[in-house]
Design an enzyme around this catalytic site. Structure first.
Site, PDB file in Angstrom:
ATOM      1  N   CYS A  26       0.830  -1.208   0.000  1.00  0.00           N
ATOM      2  CA  CYS A  26       0.000   0.000   0.000  1.00  0.00           C
ATOM      3  C   CYS A  26       0.867   1.263   0.000  1.00  0.00           C
ATOM      4  CB  CYS A  26      -0.897  -0.057   1.237  1.00  0.00           C
ATOM      5  SG  CYS A  26      -1.635   1.494   1.723  1.00  0.00           S
ATOM      6  N   CYS A  29       0.266   3.792   2.807  1.00  0.00           N
ATOM      7  CA  CYS A  29       0.755   3.223   4.074  1.00  0.00           C
ATOM      8  C   CYS A  29       2.241   3.542   4.260  1.00  0.00           C
ATOM      9  CB  CYS A  29       0.557   1.711   4.104  1.00  0.00           C
ATOM     10  SG  CYS A  29      -1.173   1.215   3.969  1.00  0.00           S
TER      11      CYS A  29
END
Length: 102
Positions: A26, A29
């Site tokens: 991600c 993230c």
């Protein structure tokens, strides 16, 4: 050392626990990682920061209905008191943490 359960991790006595639900693949993230490190160092000894990989801990992610990542959930005395999906600034997180600490 035995692995602690999720409920043991979030019920840290006397200290709020910020959980970062993330995944290695991600992009946002990865953006959150240094922000969380900054927050953790700013609140050292007053806040616990835990990273939970949603791919490896699907039960915890489902328990708290994490539908997008990153999702941050702040727990105080084992109860969720704040949550936010997406990238959040260190200043915003600090403000929330200070509010919980009183």
């Amino acid at each position: 050392m035995p692995k602690k359960s999720f409920s043991e991790l979030i019920s840290s006595p006397g200290m709020p626990v910020l959980v970062d639900f993330y995944a290695d693949w991600c992009g946002p993230c990865k953006t959150m990682a240094p922000i969380l490190e900054q927050v953790a160092s700013q609140h050292q000894g007053k806040l616990k920061v835990i990273k939970i990989d949603v791919d490896r801990n699907q039960a915890a992610a489902q328990q708290f209905r994490v539908q997008s990542i990153p999702t941050l959930i702040l727990f105080h005395k084992g109860q969720p008191v704040w949550r936010q999906a997406g990238v959040v600034s260190a200043a915003q997180i600090s403000q929330v943490v200070q509010g919980v600490q009183g």
